[in-house]
Enzyme design. Structure first.
Site, PDB file in Angstrom:
ATOM      1  N   TYR A 125       3.320  18.393  33.750  1.00 29.62           N
ATOM      2  CA  TYR A 125       3.547  19.533  34.658  1.00 29.62           C
ATOM      3  C   TYR A 125       4.691  19.097  35.545  1.00 29.62           C
ATOM      4  O   TYR A 125       4.592  19.053  36.745  1.00 29.62           O
ATOM      5  CB  TYR A 125       2.237  19.716  35.441  1.00 29.62           C
ATOM      6  CG  TYR A 125       2.087  20.914  36.331  1.00 29.62           C
ATOM      7  CD1 TYR A 125       2.208  22.213  35.834  1.00 29.62           C
ATOM      8  CD2 TYR A 125       1.750  20.764  37.684  1.00 29.62           C
ATOM      9  CE1 TYR A 125       2.002  23.307  36.657  1.00 29.62           C
ATOM     10  CE2 TYR A 125       1.548  21.857  38.507  1.00 29.62           C
ATOM     11  CZ  TYR A 125       1.680  23.127  37.983  1.00 29.62           C
ATOM     12  OH  TYR A 125       1.457  24.223  38.795  1.00 29.62           O
ATOM     13  N   HIS A 130       8.999  24.876  38.363  1.00 25.97           N
ATOM     14  CA  HIS A 130       7.847  25.577  37.787  1.00 25.97           C
ATOM     15  C   HIS A 130       6.616  25.440  38.685  1.00 25.97           C
ATOM     16  O   HIS A 130       5.959  26.428  39.012  1.00 25.97           O
ATOM     17  CB  HIS A 130       7.547  25.042  36.389  1.00 25.97           C
ATOM     18  CG  HIS A 130       6.258  25.543  35.814  1.00 25.97           C
ATOM     19  ND1 HIS A 130       6.056  26.872  35.479  1.00 25.97           N
ATOM     20  CD2 HIS A 130       5.087  24.907  35.539  1.00 25.97           C
ATOM     21  CE1 HIS A 130       4.820  27.022  35.006  1.00 25.97           C
ATOM     22  NE2 HIS A 130       4.214  25.854  35.034  1.00 25.97           N
ATOM     23  N   ARG A 139      -0.640  30.434  45.827  1.00 27.21           N
ATOM     24  CA  ARG A 139      -1.149  29.811  47.046  1.00 27.21           C
ATOM     25  C   ARG A 139      -0.243  30.056  48.249  1.00 27.21           C
ATOM     26  O   ARG A 139      -0.556  29.629  49.351  1.00 27.21           O
ATOM     27  CB  ARG A 139      -1.296  28.293  46.846  1.00 27.21           C
ATOM     28  CG  ARG A 139      -2.437  27.878  45.926  1.00 27.21           C
ATOM     29  CD  ARG A 139      -2.566  26.356  45.852  1.00 27.21           C
ATOM     30  NE  ARG A 139      -1.341  25.745  45.362  1.00 27.21           N
ATOM     31  CZ  ARG A 139      -1.056  25.565  44.073  1.00 27.21           C
ATOM     32  NH1 ARG A 139      -1.909  25.951  43.164  1.00 27.21           N
ATOM     33  NH2 ARG A 139       0.077  25.007  43.704  1.00 27.21           N
TER      34      ARG A 139
END
Lengths: 413, 413
Positions: A125, A130, A139
């Site tokens: 990740y 991204h 969030r």
């Protein structure tokens, strides 16, 4: 380097590339091959004809329907083969020239297969853009990046069984999702199937359980890279993923390109990655350049048209965490890796809005639909859309490309 | 059923059990075997001696160093072998009796190996008590269970490469953790290594990508069960797991028991699982009893003592989600499974505080240290502690057990 073979100038598979894959043709069983221009060198036959004589390769290595045992032979063998093939491709008196009608298979006659048996598949990740985009959407701006994100390359284990090669259709998954937070979940076809533009690397050496790979030697454990589409069902994922991460939202299928481009072929395109601040812990520190300048793009081709729309242009070099760091982190606790393991980068988004590597980001969670060339709009992938990812490196005359990973999305069944 | 062989009355490996494993002895290569009392039936030799004649088993199936190809033969073959062995064990004129000195290997002379080649490993989170305990500790009483928990069997993908057989030591992992939320993370040996008491099932049939396994047929895809210790480094996990789930906190090693107890052997111990409320979606509904009454316990044996302390007594039947539901859920999106895949239950905690399946819960996050028989206390597993998990079913005279999964924790290196 000039070859006697007619290699189109814009070919991804130039003499500087020579990527490995598994192919079959006619009634022949799947076997190892190397791509060159519009042809595939049949390594099984090349070996028999003596093309690779003097290089330490056990018999029948090229008969196998996967590359694992060849990969296991190590970089010195891979380099010797690469040099030999480059020589043969340049020399008009070579065995390859003499037997070209037997050894060179036109790509259009070949079927490509998954190039390796995959033990484990890990998905990182590692794109700051991204992770920040997703964080902002779900969030808010203030908590976009999690506190751990700049300290370690976040990753999770994915499903190895459902990784398929380019050209294999994927079916829209059924599953649970919750359209309304105050009501129970419903069951049905996912309403939000998305691609994720990724690049994956293939492990070239086994380690023992308990062994660590130091960051500065980590590239010795990497055979090469492929394009990777980490298909995602956003609605399933959103409902299921707390607290243990993605599961059915991902494991209905991931698609990879058939040709593994070696690190040696990518060497000329090595470049510096982003500056890392705060500084990373010592076990994650690398010296030198560990990013690679690989242009990436994603196109959508709707049903009943050949008209494609490129929806994303990104670059592998944008990644915050490099492969050496990923591998050092993965094994710092003693986790063992095996030849053929696949480690994907996570969605590769760049700074510009048209460089975002998923529909989720490109449409900003559906708020800005994308207009395709045929006049239709998309916030996610439709049934019978084809998604095509491409990647290449270019420096002056030198082009080293990945070809493509192309997948048709079939309707739920 | 009475056997001519002397089988200790409290043996886990009674004539009603006959679990499968892979073992080696002397200079012999690893091969398939069936446990009976204190012996192992060498299936390779038994096959050669004609013991299994009339049952459709291809040659060399029992030579393999893993059971995958035997498992793939299907339940009708497994049942025929089971019945044949039960006959032979009862009949004092049988081939097994006649050749017992060649066919029966004393367990004490054998080394056990991992019984299957594992394609993918999935870990569920199916104990309501465990999920609630963890939720209470980290999110408080009010939000203990996540909203999705009673609607689907939450799961994540684990690492297949680092699953080892009982008897293989595990090394304390190094890694990042954050002792103080306001300071940067530190690097070092995990300070909180924990066990998780689990039971795992082994897949017996391949499915195609895109295929779903209906809940009421799901047990046809399960070969048998093992005990499973899902080692966890709590401090690493806590720092890394947001938002994509556990990674290095788990993948430094998981331990499984060597004997696969078949579903047929567990049939007499089938029982009703907990009532599920709210009702589950149709694809997760099962008819009949799908839980199994398997007593489970965990003991700790500190270094330099043979004195063990049983710290947990639990039961497989406590699980909220049964295996059929787990498998139906896992494949409802078309995810394919393969013979040898391992699917673990998640930590199995019961209602009583001494039935909690991890040190995290037993000590309530370290607040209530456990006193061991040797006078030492534990909030986590110490270097050179041995952790032993055992499991068995008992009904009157009938005992079907799993043996144990035993692991020594080595210090970080």
């Amino acid at each position: 380097m000039q070859s006697w073979l007619d290699i189109p100038q814009n070919s991804d598979f130039s003499i500087y590339n020579l990527p490995y894959g598994i192919f079959s043709y006619g009634k022949k069983k799947p076997r190892a091959g190397v791509a060159i221009g519009n042809f595939i060198i049949d390594l099984k036959r090349a070996y028999k004809k003596g093309l690779l004589e003097g290089i330490k390769i056990p018999k029948k290595i090229f008969d196998a329907p996967v590359l694992n045992d060849y990969i296991r032979l190590g970089k010195s063998v891979h380099r010797a083969v690469r040099e030999r093939l480059q020589e043969q491709l340049q020399d008009p008196t070579s065995l390859l020239f003499r037997y070209q009608h037997k050894l060179l298979v036109p790509m259009e006659d070949a079927t490509m297969h998954l190039p390796v048996a995959i033990g484990d598949y890990t998905d990182f990740y590692s794109s700051e853009e991204h992770a920040t985009n997703v964080g902002k959407m779900f969030r808010g701006e203030a908590n976009a990046l999690m506190p751990n994100w700049k300290h370690l390359p976040v990753a999770y284990h994915g499903r190895a069984s459902s990784i398929v090669v380019s050209g294999t259709p994927i079916r829209r998954p059924m599953g649970q999702y919750r359209p309304n937070d105050n009501e129970p979940p419903v069951f049905g076809p996912s309403q939000m199937v998305d691609f994720e533009l990724e690049v994956a690397f293939i492990i070239s050496r086994d380690t023992e359980l308990g062994e660590r790979i130091p960051a500065n030697h980590a590239e010795d454990y990497i055979f090469g890279l492929v394009l990777f589409n980490d298909w995602s069902a956003r609605d399933l994922q959103k409902w299921e993923y707390v607290p243990l991460g993605p599961f059915l939202g991902k494991n209905f299928g991931s698609s990879m390109s058939p040709w593994i481009v070696t690190l040696d072929a990518l060497e000329p395109f090595r470049t510096q990655g982003p500056v890392q601040n705060p500084p990373v812990l010592p076990y994650l520190q690398t010296e030198g350049a560990h990013a690679f300048d690989i242009h990436l793009e994603v196109a959508i081709i709707p049903q009943a048209t050949t008209q494609e729309t490129v929806v994303c242009r990104s670059n592998f070099k944008y990644l915050y965490w490099n492969m050496a760091q990923q591998l050092a982190h993965h094994t710092v606790n003693g986790c063992n890796v095996r030849v053929g393991d696949v480690m994907a980068s996570g969605t590769i988004s760049g700074p510009a809005p048209d460089s975002f590597g998923s529909m989720l980001e490109l449409t900003w969670n559906g708020k800005n639909p994308i207009l395709l060339q045929d006049g239709s709009v998309r916030t996610a992938i439709n049934d019978y859309d084809e998604v095509v990812m491409r990647g290449y490196c270019q420096k002056d005359y030198m082009r080293v490309g990945f070809g493509e990973v192309r997948t048709l999305l079939l309707p739920a069944e």
